[in-house]
Design a protein around this motif. Structure first.
Motif, PDB file in Angstrom:
ATOM      1  N   TYR A 217      41.220  58.838  14.091  1.00  0.00           N
ATOM      2  CA  TYR A 217      41.676  59.106  15.261  1.00  0.00           C
ATOM      3  C   TYR A 217      41.322  60.401  15.378  1.00  0.00           C
ATOM      4  CZ  TYR A 217      44.191  54.670  15.562  1.00  0.00           C
ATOM      5  OH  TYR A 217      44.666  53.536  15.487  1.00  0.00           O
ATOM      6  N   GLU A 304      33.320  64.491  22.010  1.00  0.00           N
ATOM      7  CA  GLU A 304      34.520  63.676  22.933  1.00  0.00           C
ATOM      8  C   GLU A 304      35.949  63.850  22.388  1.00  0.00           C
ATOM      9  OE1 GLU A 304      34.954  59.549  25.492  1.00  0.00           O
ATOM     10  OE2 GLU A 304      33.189  59.720  23.974  1.00  0.00           O
ATOM     11  N   ARG A 305      36.740  64.595  23.302  1.00  0.00           N
ATOM     12  CA  ARG A 305      38.311  64.272  22.901  1.00  0.00           C
ATOM     13  C   ARG A 305      38.760  62.802  23.224  1.00  0.00           C
ATOM     14  NH1 ARG A 305      41.157  69.266  24.939  1.00  0.00           N
ATOM     15  NH2 ARG A 305      40.237  68.909  26.693  1.00  0.00           N
ATOM     16  N   ARG A 306      39.115  62.053  22.324  1.00  0.00           N
ATOM     17  CA  ARG A 306      39.739  60.929  22.408  1.00  0.00           C
ATOM     18  C   ARG A 306      40.814  60.624  21.620  1.00  0.00           C
ATOM     19  NH1 ARG A 306      34.701  56.819  21.229  1.00  0.00           N
ATOM     20  NH2 ARG A 306      34.714  58.401  19.198  1.00  0.00           N
ATOM     21  N   ALA A 307      41.186  61.125  20.646  1.00  0.00           N
ATOM     22  CA  ALA A 307      42.407  61.332  19.730  1.00  0.00           C
ATOM     23  C   ALA A 307      43.509  62.166  20.061  1.00  0.00           C
ATOM     24  CB  ALA A 307      41.890  61.306  18.434  1.00  0.00           C
ATOM     25  N   GLN A 310      43.015  65.813  18.841  1.00  0.00           N
ATOM     26  CA  GLN A 310      41.954  66.535  19.526  1.00  0.00           C
ATOM     27  C   GLN A 310      42.562  67.258  20.884  1.00  0.00           C
ATOM     28  OE1 GLN A 310      39.173  63.334  19.230  1.00  0.00           O
ATOM     29  NE2 GLN A 310      37.958  64.509  18.198  1.00  0.00           N
ATOM     30  N   ASP A 311      43.650  66.855  21.531  1.00  0.00           N
ATOM     31  CA  ASP A 311      43.987  66.944  22.585  1.00  0.00           C
ATOM     32  C   ASP A 311      44.849  68.424  22.319  1.00  0.00           C
ATOM     33  OD1 ASP A 311      45.825  67.629  25.035  1.00  0.00           O
ATOM     34  OD2 ASP A 311      45.870  65.343  25.611  1.00  0.00           O
TER      35      ASP A 311
END
Length: 371
Positions: A217, A304-307, A310-311
């Motif tokens: 993640y 790419e922010r997917r987890a 990462q937010d």
């Protein structure tokens, strides 16, 4: 509807007296001293200092005792006290390469300048409860030896930096860093502000997020470049003198993660960094912090922010255990009016429910009974 509760002050006073009684415990057992707490459960004291944003072992030990060992409550107490203190200067960036090291391990190089130093660690224990702990924790006294001389040692990431195999270290631009304790968190946050929030963040929350980055993640495939624990000098610039003055030493844990490599059309592939630095001996916290720091740098590397890790807003808005505690525990306070309003609304909705809906429910109930 709402009915005023009488006698609240007396009840609260009694609750405080009961708390003080329970905190003291059995009077036949000697009371804990601050020296015992700071010396024998030092890792708890270190966590309180780190997440309370105040380096003072005695005050942290006092908070641990007052909170009956509830570390988040102790952190709250220390932060509250911190707000009463003046802020007279910003220190110079500490040079961790000059740290007086008591523990230093690297997973990337076996032989490093200055050597590996295991120091005090649980890493190689068997995780079995020792029977001697039942006897007031008294174990056989080890043979006393003079402590080894601690010397400064270069950081492992500097070795990679000399070969240009890792992104450059941060550069001090001379500007005073942001202060999260005096300014509200805003997004997007600068990295210095993010690191402050992570350093104050709840260890368990960050540990879970750091673990998630290793399980897919997040784009992190890290190596522990180095974990080091020791004392660093704190210096401030005094205009009257014209040179930096050392005002003391603090014990810190630093971790630098060497993470997956990246590159671009203009830059060759190289390793990237994740960074963690906290008060005291808290290497698990420093490691988790460095993992999350690297995950939050996704935008810097066009990832790419997917987890969740990462937010930035998700992580920084929820990692503070004092804020989280206040928001969760406020649910214990009276909500009589709100609840009665929702209860009345629910009764009205049920009363206005169409009759055919009720008959349909009745038929369904009869069918279930027949089956």
């Amino acid at each position: 509807m709402y009915v005023a509760v009488k006698g609240g002050e007396a009840a609260i006073a009694n609750a405080h007296r009961l708390l003080a009684d329970r905190r003291r415990g059995d009077r036949s057992v000697p009371a804990l001293t601050l020296a015992q707490i700071a010396g024998q459960i030092a890792l708890a004291v270190d966590r309180v200092m780190a997440e309370g944003s105040l380096y003072d072992p005695e005050l942290a030990a006092m908070a641990v005792r007052q909170s009956r060992g509830d570390l988040i409550e102790a952190i709250f107490l220390l932060r509250a006290y911190r707000t009463t203190l003046p802020r007279f200067a910003a220190s110079r960036p500490v040079d961790t390469a000059k740290m007086l090291i008591e523990r230093r391990v690297s997973a990337t190089y076996k032989d490093i300048p200055g050597g590996q130093l295991l120091g005090p660690t649980f890493d190689y224990t068997h995780r079995l409860i020792e029977p001697e702990m039942a006897d007031n924790g008294i174990v056989a006294e080890p043979e006393r030896r003079e402590p080894p001389e601690t010397t400064a040692a270069p950081r492992v990431t500097d070795i990679l930096g000399d070969e240009a195999m890792i992104e450059a270290d941060g550069i001090d631009d001379g500007e005073e860093p942001a202060d999260l304790t005096r300014s509200p968190l805003a997004f997007p946050a600068s990295r210095d502000l993010r690191l402050q929030a992570l350093a104050r963040g709840d260890e368990g929350f960050l540990l879970g997020l750091g673990y998630s980055t290793q399980r897919g993640y997040g784009r992190t495939h890290p190596f522990v470049g180095e974990v080091r624990i020791g004392e660093v000098e704190v210096e401030v610039d005094l205009p009257e003198f014209g040179f930096p003055v050392t005002i003391g030493r603090v014990r810190v844990t630093e971790c630098q993660m060497v993470s997956q490599f990246t590159g671009s059309k203009s830059e060759p592939p190289k390793f990237t960094r994740g960074y963690g630095l906290v008060f005291g001996q808290l290497e698990r916290k420093a490691m988790a912090m460095s993992l999350v720091d690297r995950a939050l740098r996704a935008d810097e590397f066009d990832e790419e922010r997917r987890a969740p890790a990462q937010d930035e807003e998700f992580v920084l808005a929820h990692c503070d255990n004092v804020q989280a505690t206040g928001f969760v525990e406020h649910l214990k306070l009276p909500h009589y009016v709100d609840f009665q309003a929702e209860l009345e609304l629910l009764r009205m909705m049920r009363a206005e429910r169409p009759a055919e809906a009720d008959s349909g429910d009745d038929r369904a109930s009869e069918k279930e009974a027949a089956e």
